[in-house]
Design a protein around this motif. Structure first.
Motif, PDB file in Angstrom:
ATOM      1  N   PRO B 334       0.778  -1.136   0.002  1.00  0.00           N
ATOM      2  CA  PRO B 334      -0.036   0.006   0.136  1.00  0.00           C
ATOM      3  C   PRO B 334       0.751   1.346   0.098  1.00  0.00           C
ATOM      4  CG  PRO B 334      -0.690  -1.408   1.716  1.00  0.00           C
ATOM      5  CD  PRO B 334       0.341  -1.963   1.180  1.00  0.00           C
ATOM      6  N   ILE B 335       1.984   1.326   0.602  1.00  0.00           N
ATOM      7  CA  ILE B 335       2.950   2.452   0.694  1.00  0.00           C
ATOM      8  C   ILE B 335       3.324   2.643  -0.730  1.00  0.00           C
ATOM      9  CG2 ILE B 335       5.073   3.447   1.363  1.00  0.00           C
ATOM     10  CD1 ILE B 335       4.561   1.950   4.091  1.00  0.00           C
ATOM     11  N   ILE B 336       3.873   1.612  -1.519  1.00  0.00           N
ATOM     12  CA  ILE B 336       4.017   1.940  -2.853  1.00  0.00           C
ATOM     13  C   ILE B 336       3.062   2.289  -3.719  1.00  0.00           C
ATOM     14  CG2 ILE B 336       5.152   0.768  -5.047  1.00  0.00           C
ATOM     15  CD1 ILE B 336       7.268   1.166  -2.717  1.00  0.00           C
ATOM     16  N   ARG B 337       1.719   1.641  -3.455  1.00  0.00           N
ATOM     17  CA  ARG B 337       0.781   2.202  -4.311  1.00  0.00           C
ATOM     18  C   ARG B 337       0.403   3.578  -4.364  1.00  0.00           C
ATOM     19  NH1 ARG B 337      -3.529  -0.889  -2.624  1.00  0.00           N
ATOM     20  NH2 ARG B 337      -2.619  -2.664  -1.928  1.00  0.00           N
ATOM     21  N   ASN B 338       0.183   3.945  -2.715  1.00  0.00           N
ATOM     22  CA  ASN B 338      -0.382   5.310  -2.392  1.00  0.00           C
ATOM     23  C   ASN B 338       0.618   6.200  -2.400  1.00  0.00           C
ATOM     24  OD1 ASN B 338      -3.018   3.883  -2.658  1.00  0.00           O
ATOM     25  ND2 ASN B 338      -2.520   3.364  -0.342  1.00  0.00           N
ATOM     26  N   GLY B 339       1.872   5.949  -2.324  1.00  0.00           N
ATOM     27  CA  GLY B 339       2.951   6.645  -1.857  1.00  0.00           C
ATOM     28  C   GLY B 339       3.224   7.052  -0.345  1.00  0.00           C
ATOM     29  N   GLY B 340       4.381   7.242  -0.230  1.00  0.00           N
ATOM     30  CA  GLY B 340       5.060   7.390   1.606  1.00  0.00           C
ATOM     31  C   GLY B 340       4.391   8.477   1.995  1.00  0.00           C
ATOM     32  N   ASP B 341       4.273   9.615   1.280  1.00  0.00           N
ATOM     33  CA  ASP B 341       3.509  10.523   1.759  1.00  0.00           C
ATOM     34  C   ASP B 341       1.984  10.477   2.244  1.00  0.00           C
ATOM     35  OD1 ASP B 341       5.603  12.179   1.595  1.00  0.00           O
ATOM     36  OD2 ASP B 341       4.887  12.985  -0.362  1.00  0.00           O
ATOM     37  N   TRP B 342       1.305   9.780   1.750  1.00  0.00           N
ATOM     38  CA  TRP B 342       0.062   9.379   1.884  1.00  0.00           C
ATOM     39  C   TRP B 342       0.093   8.536   3.482  1.00  0.00           C
ATOM     40  CZ3 TRP B 342      -0.902   3.844   2.520  1.00  0.00           C
ATOM     41  CH2 TRP B 342      -2.368   3.555   2.867  1.00  0.00           C
ATOM     42  N   PHE B 343       1.192   7.581   3.532  1.00  0.00           N
ATOM     43  CA  PHE B 343       1.211   6.771   4.693  1.00  0.00           C
ATOM     44  C   PHE B 343       1.695   7.837   5.918  1.00  0.00           C
ATOM     45  CE2 PHE B 343       3.246   3.745   7.523  1.00  0.00           C
ATOM     46  CZ  PHE B 343       2.331   2.679   7.577  1.00  0.00           C
ATOM     47  N   ALA B 344       2.631   8.865   5.611  1.00  0.00           N
ATOM     48  CA  ALA B 344       2.950   9.468   6.883  1.00  0.00           C
ATOM     49  C   ALA B 344       1.900  10.476   7.119  1.00  0.00           C
ATOM     50  CB  ALA B 344       4.400  10.142   6.174  1.00  0.00           C
ATOM     51  N   LYS B 350       5.987  10.798  15.319  1.00  0.00           N
ATOM     52  CA  LYS B 350       6.874   9.620  15.167  1.00  0.00           C
ATOM     53  C   LYS B 350       6.449   8.292  14.795  1.00  0.00           C
ATOM     54  CE  LYS B 350      10.366  11.879  17.888  1.00  0.00           C
ATOM     55  NZ  LYS B 350      10.847  11.975  19.288  1.00  0.00           N
ATOM     56  N   SER B 351       5.050   7.962  15.126  1.00  0.00           N
ATOM     57  CA  SER B 351       4.292   6.830  14.809  1.00  0.00           C
ATOM     58  C   SER B 351       3.530   6.892  13.437  1.00  0.00           C
ATOM     59  CB  SER B 351       3.740   6.219  15.862  1.00  0.00           C
ATOM     60  OG  SER B 351       4.745   6.119  16.924  1.00  0.00           O
ATOM     61  N   LYS B 352       3.976   6.255  12.365  1.00  0.00           N
ATOM     62  CA  LYS B 352       3.050   6.533  11.254  1.00  0.00           C
ATOM     63  C   LYS B 352       2.049   5.205  10.954  1.00  0.00           C
ATOM     64  CE  LYS B 352       4.824  10.461  10.471  1.00  0.00           C
ATOM     65  NZ  LYS B 352       4.007  11.816  10.953  1.00  0.00           N
ATOM     66  N   GLY B 353       0.840   5.661  10.388  1.00  0.00           N
ATOM     67  CA  GLY B 353       0.416   4.519   9.889  1.00  0.00           C
ATOM     68  C   GLY B 353      -0.727   4.013  10.820  1.00  0.00           C
ATOM     69  N   THR B 354      -1.027   2.561  10.763  1.00  0.00           N
ATOM     70  CA  THR B 354      -1.680   2.122  11.664  1.00  0.00           C
ATOM     71  C   THR B 354      -1.299   0.969  12.324  1.00  0.00           C
ATOM     72  OG1 THR B 354      -2.267   0.596  10.051  1.00  0.00           O
ATOM     73  CG2 THR B 354      -3.724   2.250  10.213  1.00  0.00           C
ATOM     74  N   LYS B 355      -1.790   0.307  13.479  1.00  0.00           N
ATOM     75  CA  LYS B 355      -1.456  -0.701  14.044  1.00  0.00           C
ATOM     76  C   LYS B 355      -2.539  -1.865  14.325  1.00  0.00           C
ATOM     77  CE  LYS B 355       1.658  -3.608  16.314  1.00  0.00           C
ATOM     78  NZ  LYS B 355       1.046  -4.549  15.554  1.00  0.00           N
ATOM     79  N   VAL B 356      -2.134  -2.990  13.981  1.00  0.00           N
ATOM     80  CA  VAL B 356      -3.040  -4.105  14.358  1.00  0.00           C
ATOM     81  C   VAL B 356      -2.947  -4.549  15.681  1.00  0.00           C
ATOM     82  CG1 VAL B 356      -4.273  -6.339  13.765  1.00  0.00           C
ATOM     83  CG2 VAL B 356      -3.002  -4.638  11.970  1.00  0.00           C
ATOM     84  N   PHE B 357      -4.160  -4.840  16.473  1.00  0.00           N
ATOM     85  CA  PHE B 357      -4.063  -5.229  17.729  1.00  0.00           C
ATOM     86  C   PHE B 357      -5.106  -6.391  18.132  1.00  0.00           C
ATOM     87  CE2 PHE B 357      -2.845  -0.659  18.638  1.00  0.00           C
ATOM     88  CZ  PHE B 357      -1.647  -0.975  19.307  1.00  0.00           C
ATOM     89  N   ALA B 358      -4.602  -7.520  18.844  1.00  0.00           N
ATOM     90  CA  ALA B 358      -5.587  -8.433  19.244  1.00  0.00           C
ATOM     91  C   ALA B 358      -6.185  -8.144  20.752  1.00  0.00           C
ATOM     92  CB  ALA B 358      -4.684  -9.717  19.435  1.00  0.00           C
ATOM     93  N   MET B 373      -2.480   4.952  14.205  1.00  0.00           N
ATOM     94  CA  MET B 373      -1.461   5.200  15.286  1.00  0.00           C
ATOM     95  C   MET B 373      -1.875   6.715  16.120  1.00  0.00           C
ATOM     96  SD  MET B 373       1.134   3.473  15.801  1.00  0.00           S
ATOM     97  CE  MET B 373       2.160   2.420  14.777  1.00  0.00           C
ATOM     98  N   GLY B 374      -1.947   6.754  17.614  1.00  0.00           N
ATOM     99  CA  GLY B 374      -2.297   7.993  17.961  1.00  0.00           C
ATOM    100  C   GLY B 374      -3.792   8.094  18.586  1.00  0.00           C
ATOM    101  N   ILE B 375      -4.478   7.040  18.426  1.00  0.00           N
ATOM    102  CA  ILE B 375      -5.745   6.902  18.791  1.00  0.00           C
ATOM    103  C   ILE B 375      -5.506   6.674  20.344  1.00  0.00           C
ATOM    104  CG2 ILE B 375      -5.800   4.335  18.613  1.00  0.00           C
ATOM    105  CD1 ILE B 375      -8.941   4.338  17.915  1.00  0.00           C
ATOM    106  N   THR B 376      -6.487   6.878  21.268  1.00  0.00           N
ATOM    107  CA  THR B 376      -6.055   6.679  23.008  1.00  0.00           C
ATOM    108  C   THR B 376      -6.613   5.403  22.957  1.00  0.00           C
ATOM    109  OG1 THR B 376      -8.415   7.447  23.561  1.00  0.00           O
ATOM    110  CG2 THR B 376      -6.869   8.883  23.116  1.00  0.00           C
TER     111      THR B 376
END
Ligand SMILES: Cc1cc2nc3c(=O)[nH]c(=O)nc-3n(C[C@H](O)[C@H](O)[C@H](O)COP(=O)(O)O)c2cc1C
Ligand code: FES
Lengths: 166, 547
Positions: B334-344, B350-358, B373-376
């Motif tokens: 997805p980063i290649i498809r949509n570009g690094g700036d989109w992800f950033a 300092k923490s980009k993108g999403t995180k998967v949690f169980a 990232m950054g959600i409480t």
């Protein structure tokens, strides 16, 4: 130096599966763990004969083979009971009461986790996270995963095996 | 297959398939399978065949839909209706309802915060595609990032794009991925390796497993792009033997990709070649540590070695090796498809993108979630998770598994990112998130993790081998009411010693669960030691006279 391939411990046809694994890896010593997986998957456990045969075939010292077989928890050197009950003791299951299931089964059938009953009928095992944390506590009864298990249910299911077969 | 052919195949996938009027997608990932979703799938297929509707209605198994606690889950399209807790007996009602009014009693509200607050990148295909069909993946832009990289980008440009995205390793430590790739790319020599770490050792987490079972091609595509960027031609996927379904699907995926020329020799008709082999783990937590993992692939006991040299310079069989986690690789395409700036643009500074949690433990909606990232923590536990069941009170949330810590209520409004979690004594970890209420005893939880580390210590270095055993003994004494305040002081000393003198991350982080519970729940320790009481009523205190 010329190397003659050792022959399998018995003429059990299943050894061919193990041989195929080793052949695929060119009898390279790197294939040790893959080969042990193959033996365990085929025969259910690793006995001394098997370890010796693998050691010779891959030209790895027996001590190293034994070392790897005992280092990794997945490998077992003892045959398993007729039925297996694997209780998940991962974090989610632990805090949702998995220890009570282990204690109940352990007490009723006089078997410690990791062991098999004297009559060889039941093995009680523990695992780390079965990926069913959402349904904690989870237990695998003879390969079938069950979620939200209570100690009573576990005893009931095991009870059915034990009575049925006798 | 050339990029041109790939694009054709993708669009022909869209057109060629006679569009069935109805589609039923049922989750066959680990959680729903243990609620017998395979039987529901069978029952639906039988019912549809019996009524001769096979051409009109397609039923297929898909990857994780997330809300494991309500499984088996399924989605009916084109309406997009979601059902929960489906049983084989419901098959006939469901088939009756197709094209009409949904089956009221099975409805799962898809507009609940559980679904609405999530942001899916890694799991975007999960639950939508059939993980055993490469065509499904390709129809959703699969392998277009790889084709584009091979056609238009130099390895350096790929690395720059990843660096720009700010992606950090999802295996736990959060090392910048672009930087790691660049180190391996710069390392000399003609032989290099790419390894995907799918050992997933945290004993209460299953994110990587879910990604592998739901969308295996995504990981393979990420690995191939990485291999091109760093100059490797051989890759290994190190997967836990406890994940037979993931292994099976990966084997299928590798075979399919090879057949289409998307893996193997001369990928997409270029000079780039990349082969992937699977290696099975064998149930040792320490093998998730990169140097131990490499030893294990080499056929040895999985024992770590001191770093440096890092695997980037001296890895598998002594060659430069790139090692990344499953989720890290899953973010690459997805980063290649949509570009690094989109992800950033997603996440925090300092923490980009999403995180998967169980998400598991004492929370209403347990399952697999992906959040920016950054959600409480409060949003995760109380909105997505729906709060604590049975009117109980929140006590702590554990992140990072055996290397992490327990976070108390006062930090619930803290953003979830690498730095904030570290500041309060826990870590991001690989994504295990266990919620605890007042019925959990914090000393018992610390003991649980210490027992884990003690059993999993590989025994190579003394501080970890002996230290974890001693700490466990003291915790055992505390939970049975036999410890004194001197023992507590000794425990704290041991924490310090093991943390600073162990060889690898296992020992260095093993004291974390103790340290964090001591920091926030010290009074519970004191209650066990001085008052001989377990406030949560979990521990069996032995009352002995004269102590
Ligand atoms: C004891 C221990 C266990 C680990 N277990 C895992 C694991 O299960 N999965 C994983 O991806 N990384 C694990 N790691 C981290 C790896 O050593 C390594 O940092 C990671 O795979 C790098 O990938 P990343 O940069 O994509 O995060 C573990 C580290 C330690 C010290
Ligand atoms: S902790 Fe038991 S299934 Fe995950």
């Amino acid at each position: 130096m010329h190397f003659t391939k050792p022959s399998p411990p018995s003429d059990d046809k299943r050894w061919r599966i193990v041989e195929a694994t080793m052949r695929r890896h060119g009898y390279d010593s790197h294939a040790l763990i893959e080969t042990l997986h193959s033996v365990q998957q085929t025969f259910g456990y690793l006995d001394t004969e098997a370890l010796r045969y693998v050691a010779k075939s891959l030209r790895v010292p027996l001590s190293k083979v034994y070392g790897a077989a005992t280092f990794y928890h997945f490998f077992t050197l003892k045959p398993q009971g007729e039925h297996t009950c694997v209780v998940c003791m991962g974090t989610a299951c632990y805090i949702k009461g998995a220890p009570n299931i282990v204690a109940a089964v352990s007490e009723k059938y006089q078997v410690k986790p990791g062991e098999t009953t004297a009559d060889g009928k039941l093995s009680l095992l523990t695992a780390r996270c079965l990926g069913s944390c959402g349904l904690a506590p989870a237990v695998v009864f003879d390969g079938e995963v069950a979620g939200k298990v209570t100690p009573e249910e576990a005893l009931e299911r095991i009870g059915r095996w034990m009575n049925h077969d006798s | 297959m050339t990029p041109e052919e790939l694009r054709k195949l993708a669009s022909s996938q869209e057109e060629a398939r006679p569009e069935p009027k109805h589609r039923i997608k049922i989750c066959v990932a680990a959680g729903c399978l243990s609620a017998r979703s395979d039987q529901v799938l069978q029952a639906l297929q039988d019912e549809i065949a019996r009524r001769g509707l096979t051409d009109e209605c397609e039923v297929k198994g898909v990857g994780c839909l997330g809300l494991c606690t309500a499984g088996p889950l399924m989605v009916v399209e084109p309406e997009g209706v979601m059902y929960e807790g489906v049983t084989p007996e419901d098959a006939s009602d469901i088939v009756n309802s197709l094209g009409g009014k949904p089956v009221e009693r099975l409805l799962c509200p898809a507009d609940s915060p559980f679904f609405q607050k999530q942001y899916k990148i890694v799991l975007e295909n999960s639950g939508l595609i059939d993980p055993e069909k490469i065509e499904d993946y390709i129809a959703r832009d699969g392998y277009t990032a790889l084709a584009r990289v091979l056609e238009e980008m130099t390895p350096q440009e790929v690395i720059d794009e990843i660096t720009r995205s700010g992606l950090r390793g999802r295996g736990g430590a959060g090392y910048p991925t672009g930087l790691k790739w660049s180190t391996v790319a710069k390392a000399g020599g003609s032989r290099k390796f790419v390894i995907c770490n799918a050992d997933e050792g945290d004993p209460g987490a299953f994110m990587d497993r879910s990604v592998l079972e739901s969308d295996p091609h995504r990981v393979l595509e990420g690995m191939a792009i990485a291999a091109y960027a760093v100059g490797a031609s051989q890759g290994y996927l190190y997967v836990r033997a406890e994940y037979p379904l993931a292994v099976k699907r990966l084997r299928t995926a590798i075979r399919q990709a090879e057949r289409l020329g998307l893996l193997g020799n001369n990928i997409c008709g270029t000079t780039f070649s990349f082969h992937v082999d699977i290696r099975l783990g064998a149930g040792a937590f320490v093998c998730g540590e990169e140097t131990a993992l490499i030893a294990s692939i080499e056929g040895k006991r999985g024992q770590p070695r001191p770093r440096p040299p890092y695997p980037a310079e001296y890895g598998l069989w002594g060659y430069p090796t790139l090692i990344n986690n499953v989720e890290t690789f899953a973010n690459v395409a997805p980063i290649i498809r949509n570009g690094g700036d989109w992800f950033a643009s997603i996440g925090t500074e300092k923490s980009k993108g999403t995180k998967v949690f169980a998400l598991a433990g004492s929370v209403k909606n347990t399952g697999l979630i992906e959040v920016p990232m950054g959600i409480t923590l409060r949003e995760i536990i109380f909105e997505i998770g729906g709060g604590i069941p049975e009117g109980r009170r929140f006590k702590a949330v554990q992140t990072g598994g055996p290397s992490g810590g327990c976070i108390p209520e006062q930090y619930l409004d803290m953003p979830v990112d690498y730095e904030s979690l570290a500041k309060v004594g826990s870590i991001m970890g690989s994504g295990g998130m266990i919620v605890m209420d007042e019925t959990s005893c914090m000393v018992d939880v610390a003991k649980f993790f210490m027992e884990f580390c003690m059993t999993e210590s590989c025994g190579k270095c003394v501080p970890c081998r002996v230290g974890t055993a001693q700490m466990y003994d003291i915790l055992q004494k505390i939970t049975t009411g036999e410890a004194s305040m001197d023992d507590l002081a000794l425990l704290e000393d041991l924490c310090d010693m093991v943390k600073h003198t162990s060889l690898c991350g296992l020992g260095q982080t093993a004291p974390n669960p103790v340290l964090s519970t001591l920091q926030y729940f010290r009074e519970e320790y004191i209650a066990h030691i001085v008052d001989k009481q377990c406030p949560a009523g979990v521990c069996q205190i032995h009352r002995r006279e004269g102590h």
